[in-house]
Design an enzyme around this catalytic site. Structure first.
Site, short mmCIF file in Angstrom:
data_model
loop_
_atom_site.label_atom_id
_atom_site.label_comp_id
_atom_site.label_asym_id
_atom_site.label_seq_id
_atom_site.Cartn_x
_atom_site.Cartn_y
_atom_site.Cartn_z
N GLU A 1 0.84 -1.20 0.00
CA GLU A 1 0.00 0.00 0.00
C GLU A 1 0.88 1.25 0.00
OE1 GLU A 1 -3.46 0.30 2.69
OE2 GLU A 1 -2.78 2.34 3.13
N TYR B 1 -8.72 1.30 -2.36
CA TYR B 1 -9.97 1.59 -3.08
C TYR B 1 -10.39 3.03 -2.82
CZ TYR B 1 -14.94 1.11 -4.37
OH TYR B 1 -16.17 1.25 -4.94
#
Ligand SMILES: O=c1ccn([C@@H]2O[C@@H]3COP(=O)(O)O[C@H]3[C@H]2O)c(=O)[nH]1
Ligand SMILES: [Zn+2]
Ligand SMILES: [Zn+2]
Length: 250
Positions: free
Chosen positions: A71, A108
């Site tokens: 991430e 997302y």
């Protein structure tokens, strides 16, 4: 063909000393990351490798100590490195679970148009057990291996003759019949749990059952913080350490 494999970390999932097991494969024209746990960005920084120097990423499985740094890597490539989409070499099946069961939670963002893994990475789908030349001097083949039942897990052949294990339950036949007899590998990087039952990992005791000539090919990684107590007790196998570089000449 020659390349370098440099460890970014060599510790187990719960190690507080040795960083998450991960490596950089470096050839004349490519720098490929194998796994990306949470300690990978710090380890890269320590050896002064910028994220945009990485050309591609291989992922073994979605446990956090192997993907927990993705991430940060994705956000920093996007926001700090001109939206660079680094290549992610994965099976289609692993790409699906990597997004749905791991990265989607943080990445997302429909407001910004981020709906899927492809919005951050350039996906390059690989088939299992097919060698792919992904750079001038670099061929990668991924093979399915057993770690946790029903969890996708892949180990890697690098330039045909180096075996890099994922987290792996001990598999004598894989090592003897395939890695050594069929492929004649000269170098093995292997997951190693030092004590206790292995459950989902290969233990040092299991690796010590291998013949001496095979042990001599093995670098031990993914070990716990009690590693110093086991120095001298690894037969003909060698602990590999963070930032150590192994030169591979085929
Ligand atoms: O079925 C399981 C799942 C997990 N675990 C532990 O959690 C850790 C997760 O990362 P790892 O795969 O490097 O190592 C795993 C083990 O230490 C386990 O013992 N049994
Ligand atoms: Zn692990
Ligand atoms: Zn694991």
């Amino acid at each position: 063909m020659s390349l370098q494999i440099q460890m970014l970390g060599t510790g187990s999932a719960f190690s507080k000393l040795y960083y998450n097991t991960s490596a950089l494969v470096r050839t004349t024209d490519a720098t490929i990351l194998i796994d990306c746990g949470p300690t990978v960005p710090k380890s890269l920084s320590e050896i002064e490798i910028e994220l945009d120097q990485i050309d591609g990423i291989l992922i073994s499985h979605i446990h956090a100590d192997h993907v927990g740094g993705l991430e940060e890597l994705a956000f920093r490539l996007f926001y700090q490195c001109n939206r660079k989409r680094v290549k992610l070499y994965v099976t289609e099946a692993l790409a699906e679970v990597l997004w749905e069961n791991s990265l989607k939670g943080g990445l997302y963002n429909p407001e910004e148009g981020f709906h899927q893994l492809q919005d951050y990475f350039e996906l390059v789908y690989l088939q299992e057990r097919v060698p792919y030349q992904i750079a001038t001097d670099l061929t990668i083949e991924i093979i399915p291996t057993l770690h946790v039942a029903q969890k996708l897990n892949y180990s890697f052949f690098i330039n045909h003759l180096t075996f890099y294990s994922a987290d792996l339950q001990f598999n004598h036949d894989l090592l003897i019949d395939e890695v050594i007899r069929a492929r004649n590998c000269h170098t093995i990087f292997h997951d190693c749990q030092l004590d206790g039952p292995g459950y989902v990992h290969t233990t040092l005791a299991e690796l010590l059952t291998l013949p001496e000539d095979i042990q001599k090919l093995i670098y031990l990684m993914h070990y716990g913080d009690r590693m110093p107590a086991f120095i001298g007790q690894t037969g003909h196998m060698t602990f590999i350490h963070k930032h150590e570089i192994i030169e591979i000449t085929d």
